[in-house]
Design a protein around this motif. Structure first.
Motif, short mmCIF file in Angstrom:
data_model
loop_
_atom_site.label_atom_id
_atom_site.label_comp_id
_atom_site.label_asym_id
_atom_site.label_seq_id
_atom_site.Cartn_x
_atom_site.Cartn_y
_atom_site.Cartn_z
N THR A 178 0.84 -1.22 0.03
CA THR A 178 0.13 -0.08 -0.06
C THR A 178 0.78 1.24 -0.17
OG1 THR A 178 -0.13 0.52 2.43
CG2 THR A 178 -1.65 -1.17 1.68
N GLY A 179 0.25 2.44 -0.38
CA GLY A 179 1.00 3.57 -0.53
C GLY A 179 2.09 3.60 -1.27
N VAL A 180 2.89 4.43 -0.78
CA VAL A 180 4.25 4.88 -1.79
C VAL A 180 5.64 4.82 -0.89
CG1 VAL A 180 3.14 6.27 -3.45
CG2 VAL A 180 3.81 7.32 -1.39
N ARG A 181 6.77 4.98 -1.76
CA ARG A 181 7.90 4.98 -0.96
C ARG A 181 8.60 6.51 -1.27
NH1 ARG A 181 4.88 0.89 -0.59
NH2 ARG A 181 5.58 -0.59 0.94
N THR A 182 7.59 7.33 -1.67
CA THR A 182 8.15 8.78 -2.26
C THR A 182 7.34 9.63 -1.40
OG1 THR A 182 6.41 8.46 -3.83
CG2 THR A 182 8.40 8.06 -4.65
N ALA A 183 7.46 10.77 -1.52
CA ALA A 183 6.81 12.06 -0.76
C ALA A 183 5.42 12.14 -0.98
CB ALA A 183 7.62 13.55 -0.93
N LYS A 184 4.87 11.67 -2.08
CA LYS A 184 3.58 11.73 -2.43
C LYS A 184 2.95 10.67 -3.23
CE LYS A 184 3.16 16.98 -3.62
NZ LYS A 184 3.54 17.88 -4.71
N GLY A 185 1.69 10.44 -3.31
CA GLY A 185 1.20 9.43 -3.98
C GLY A 185 -0.24 9.43 -3.87
N VAL A 186 -1.06 9.52 -4.89
CA VAL A 186 -2.69 9.36 -4.85
C VAL A 186 -3.27 8.39 -5.73
CG1 VAL A 186 -2.74 11.80 -4.18
CG2 VAL A 186 -2.77 11.16 -6.63
N VAL A 187 -2.53 7.20 -5.79
CA VAL A 187 -3.14 6.13 -6.68
C VAL A 187 -4.21 5.16 -5.88
CG1 VAL A 187 -2.69 4.09 -8.26
CG2 VAL A 187 -1.33 6.31 -8.43
N GLY A 188 -5.31 5.25 -6.12
CA GLY A 188 -6.32 4.42 -5.33
C GLY A 188 -6.61 4.78 -3.91
N TYR A 189 -7.48 4.19 -3.34
CA TYR A 189 -7.78 4.73 -1.92
C TYR A 189 -6.86 4.50 -0.96
CZ TYR A 189 -12.65 3.84 -4.11
OH TYR A 189 -13.42 4.05 -5.05
N ASP A 190 -6.90 5.25 -0.09
CA ASP A 190 -5.86 5.39 1.01
C ASP A 190 -5.65 4.17 2.01
OD1 ASP A 190 -3.71 6.10 2.75
OD2 ASP A 190 -4.24 8.08 3.08
N ILE A 191 -5.43 3.01 1.43
CA ILE A 191 -5.14 1.62 2.31
C ILE A 191 -4.11 1.87 3.27
CG2 ILE A 191 -5.32 -0.73 2.19
CD1 ILE A 191 -7.63 0.39 0.66
N THR A 192 -3.28 2.64 3.09
CA THR A 192 -2.06 2.64 4.19
C THR A 192 -2.84 3.45 5.47
OG1 THR A 192 -0.70 3.13 2.36
CG2 THR A 192 0.07 3.83 4.58
N ARG A 193 -3.45 4.44 5.42
CA ARG A 193 -3.86 5.18 6.46
C ARG A 193 -5.22 4.16 7.08
NH1 ARG A 193 -0.79 7.90 2.90
NH2 ARG A 193 0.78 9.07 4.34
N LEU A 194 -5.89 3.58 6.34
CA LEU A 194 -6.97 2.71 6.78
C LEU A 194 -6.45 1.63 7.66
CD1 LEU A 194 -10.07 2.32 6.57
CD2 LEU A 194 -9.79 0.69 4.60
N LEU A 195 -5.20 1.18 7.28
CA LEU A 195 -4.54 -0.07 8.04
C LEU A 195 -3.90 0.61 9.31
CD1 LEU A 195 -3.17 -2.47 5.59
CD2 LEU A 195 -5.10 -2.40 6.64
N VAL A 196 -3.47 1.83 9.26
CA VAL A 196 -2.86 2.53 10.38
C VAL A 196 -4.16 2.75 11.40
CG1 VAL A 196 -1.74 4.83 11.35
CG2 VAL A 196 -1.15 3.69 9.19
N GLY A 197 -3.92 2.18 12.61
CA GLY A 197 -5.05 2.54 13.74
C GLY A 197 -6.11 1.57 13.51
N SER A 198 -6.08 0.52 12.70
CA SER A 198 -7.01 -0.58 12.47
C SER A 198 -7.03 -1.68 13.43
CB SER A 198 -7.29 -1.16 11.00
OG SER A 198 -6.02 -1.64 10.83
N GLU A 199 -6.07 -1.42 14.25
CA GLU A 199 -5.79 -2.18 15.43
C GLU A 199 -6.00 -3.87 15.33
OE1 GLU A 199 -8.52 -1.22 18.88
OE2 GLU A 199 -8.77 1.04 18.19
N GLY A 200 -5.07 -3.90 14.25
CA GLY A 200 -4.93 -5.56 13.91
C GLY A 200 -6.13 -6.29 13.68
N THR A 201 -6.97 -5.33 12.79
CA THR A 201 -8.48 -6.40 12.83
C THR A 201 -8.63 -6.39 11.20
OG1 THR A 201 -9.88 -4.24 12.47
CG2 THR A 201 -9.56 -5.29 14.72
N LEU A 202 -7.90 -5.74 10.36
CA LEU A 202 -7.93 -5.84 8.89
C LEU A 202 -7.00 -6.39 8.07
CD1 LEU A 202 -9.02 -2.15 8.30
CD2 LEU A 202 -10.56 -3.88 8.63
#
Lengths: 459, 459
Positions: A178-202
């Motif tokens: 998910t996400g990017v290895r660069t400073a910016k990126g907007v390809v597809g929904y932000d699964i990175t931040r959806l997983l951050v704070g998902s408390e190991g449930t997703l």
């Protein structure tokens, strides 16, 4: 229940040294920092993403709960195996893969201890700001799963603000990037931040790409003592309404201050009923200019302010702040620690309200926390062996939540929902909002095997 | 197709003045800045969240596509009504609800123009950093939907980093509130950031809560001219490997520089084949210290560097930078503008590779952009009326994407996927990842009425 057949397959995946079901192991992995206790069937320590993938595929096929675990330092029960099943412990996946000064990024495995990573980053002149209280032992995987905050969030933000990309294993065993290895990126929904704070449930996180910033040249530390909490709250509001941004602004109320002072051997001013520990950082000139301006603002409300003369004095002030949480056990056998946030100009109102709730139930309520964020850890002192006090503490918690929500706040700033706040989810979110979250959970984890019973109460 | 029955209900919801289906209106709302053209059936301008809710309920019931629209300034076709249906235009929901200096937050309706908001915020001593090139007319709702970036992202981050809470209407017509109005919050999955950058495909945003920061006291602006792009790229890498962080570091290659200079009447050094525009901000001392240090670093690679003597000179430099995009039309009738990102230490490699692609297809490729983020806008100059050139441009785009992905980059840094990049989604994301995104889309929008055909190609 995990059958013999399943444990045999698990053993074939991770090898006999990395699976345990003896009582000692099952007990050691049953808890987190809430002291809640689960009952795992088996503890598995994968060594690679591929092993994690095989384990998840197996767990989905057999309907076995999987609880991902970093160091078990969480404060809402997120890593407690409350439904049994497999504890997936990341101690073997603890490698710093890269720290890249050219792009100001790093890649790590989830089991890396936060404090170890911070040091490695600082050694090459960079800085990883998030600093949860447990940084000496908590892991970056756990920090990402809970979106951990900390002292320096005021200036630098929380874990979410540094996670730019992930690798993760879905409950199906499929691997996603998910996400990017660069400073910016907007390809597809932000699964990175959806997983951050998902408390190991997703999904199970297997690799984290983090953004880093240049290491600040200099830190200045100051303290201010106040007559009472209300004045400390007013000083916080004054700083946040000014053009200055300290990197942290930590608060202790009267009880927290006294208990912490005894515990850490700190000599308090006689009339002190409230305390702030403030730091600025940056270039020497800039950090100094800011701390001096802030000292002037805070001084208007304080009985005294003091700049730490050196690193040793700064450390003794931090010792006072950090010893508070443990020191509270001198006040009562148990505490219910709630992690509330209010808008930063409502800190005084919230503290006054907590005082009223304390009087109503006849229970001490001790407050400390990250005042610059409006993030107040509310400790309701109780005795779980006393059924009356225990029930009263439960009612007091609901009152505390009602108050912070009425002030425009939230019932969890940085600890997560986990097990402990799941019953209160409906106080903050509407039925429609909860239904949407559950649909997202089902999208990722149709068999409900990944950390079941967390965030949402079991139906 | 929107039936007479539906338009009558829509008219009853928004009133006769706020619905249009005459040719002039339908033409005006058919485009965005890509110049792609759709064919809406009706344009509706809601005045409240309640009206949006009624419209969405209706659209879901009748299966009518809805395309939310800010100012139509997007660069990937996100607001183009490619499937017809209802254009939901937010020009009437353009109120700044509050700007709160005590909590450093603001609440706005989605139709507020970004530049208008920036000015209002700066008038009270605060600062809203995101600054997309179109800020004079683009809207905050559009910025949130596309996760807009801009010049200052290098130091301050993108739109996502400032959105702390939303109100939104689901395709079902249900209203949700996401995130917090405070500095921190971790209750439930991060729906706020899932909606940011979702390109109007998951929910319709009706209110945005934004984080603000103190307004920097002072800005310093400098330029550097280079012999060629490669040297400019090396200078960028050197700055990002240093302890300094400019607020922007904008790049123009040789062609962009020449076209921009003619267009804006700027007098170029003879040997200039590459250009950086760099700004630092903060307190006067700090911003000055940083620009001087950066000037020293950049000077090692430049043919000359120059500090803007005053605001007027800084503005003339910005005019050169900002006129580039339009000026390129003097080079060819059409351009295909791709918004790529590479790791910041790979900018020189990427520019060299784009040069090779240019030679391979015999098409001019002009590059400019936010070099400090590694975010290079790659303009493939072509003539859409010439079928050979058009086909070659298409092949060159795929080569450009292959190159940036091979360097660890992404095919869109800040413009979104929309219509234009949807065919290339599979170059960056795996089948499994795309399937997951589609499942999320279906969770929010089971009838697929919200901005259909965007992000994902129609099946």
């Amino acid at each position: 229940m995990v059958s013999k057949e399943i444990t045999e397959i698990l053993e074939a995946v991770v090898g006999p040294d990395n699976i345990a079901f003896d009582t000692a192991a099952l007990t050691a992995y049953a808890y987190d920092a809430t002291r809640l206790k689960g009952k795992p069937d088996v503890v598995v320590r994968p060594g690679s993403e591929e092993e994690v993938s095989k384990i998840m595929l197996l767990a989905t096929r057999y309907g076995v709960p999987v609880v991902p675990r970093g160091a078990g330092s969480g404060l809402s029960g997120g890593a407690v195996p409350s439904m049994g099943g497999i504890v997936l412990s990341f101690e073997r996946m603890a490698r710093i893969i890269s720290i890249d000064t050219g792009t100001r990024t790093a890649a790590v495995q989830p089991g890396v201890v936060t404090g170890v990573f911070q040091k490695a980053v600082e050694d090459v002149g960079l800085f990883y700001p998030p600093d949860p209280g447990s940084l000496a032992y908590c892991t970056l995987g756990g920090n990402v799963a809970e979106n951990a905050g900390g002292m320096r969030a005021l200036k630098y933000g929380v874990t979410r603000d540094y996670v730019i990309g992930l690798r993760a294993v879905l409950p199906s065993g499929e691997v996603i990037r998910t996400g990017v290895r660069t400073a910016k990126g907007v390809v597809g929904y932000d699964i990175t931040r959806l997983l951050v704070g998902s408390e190991g449930t997703l999904a199970v996180i297997t690799e984290i790409t983090l953004k880093l910033v240049p290491k600040p040249e200099k830190v200045f530390t100051m303290t201010a003592f106040f007559r009472d909490s209300a004045d400390a709250g007013r000083a916080v509001a004054a700083v946040m309404a000014s053009p200055y941004t300290p990197r942290c602004m930590e608060f202790l109320d009267s009880e927290a201050l006294k208990a912490g002072a005894v515990h850490s051997g700190f000599n308090l001013p006689d009339t002190a009923g409230g305390f702030l520990l403030i730091e600025t950082d940056g270039s020497e000139t800039e950090a100094k200019r800011q701390i001096e301006a802030i000292s002037g603002l805070v001084g208007q409300y304080a009985i005294n302010t003091r700049m730490a003369a050196d690193e040793a004095e700064a450390q003794s002030l931090w010792k006072l702040r950090r010893s508070t949480s443990q020191a509270l056990f001198t006040l009562a056998p148990d505490k219910v620690n709630e992690d509330t946030v209010v808008p930063v100009d409502k800190v005084s109102d919230a503290l006054a309200g907590f005082g009223e709730i304390s009087a109503k139930y006849g229970l001490k309520i001790v407050c400390f926390g990250h005042a610059g964020d409006g993030n107040i850890h509310v400790n309701i002192m109780t005795d779980k062996k006393d059924p009356v006090k225990k029930a009263k503490a439960g009612e007091a918690v609901a009152d505390v939540f009602r108050l912070v929500l009425s002030l425009g706040g939230t019932i969890s700033g940085e600890h997560g929902v986990g097990l402990t706040k799941a019953p209160y989810l409906g106080m903050e979110l509407s039925e429609c909002e909860i239904a949407l979250l559950k649909k997202i959970k089902k999208t990722f984890d149709p068999a409900d095997i990944l950390n079941p019973g967390k965030i949402f109460c079991l139906e």
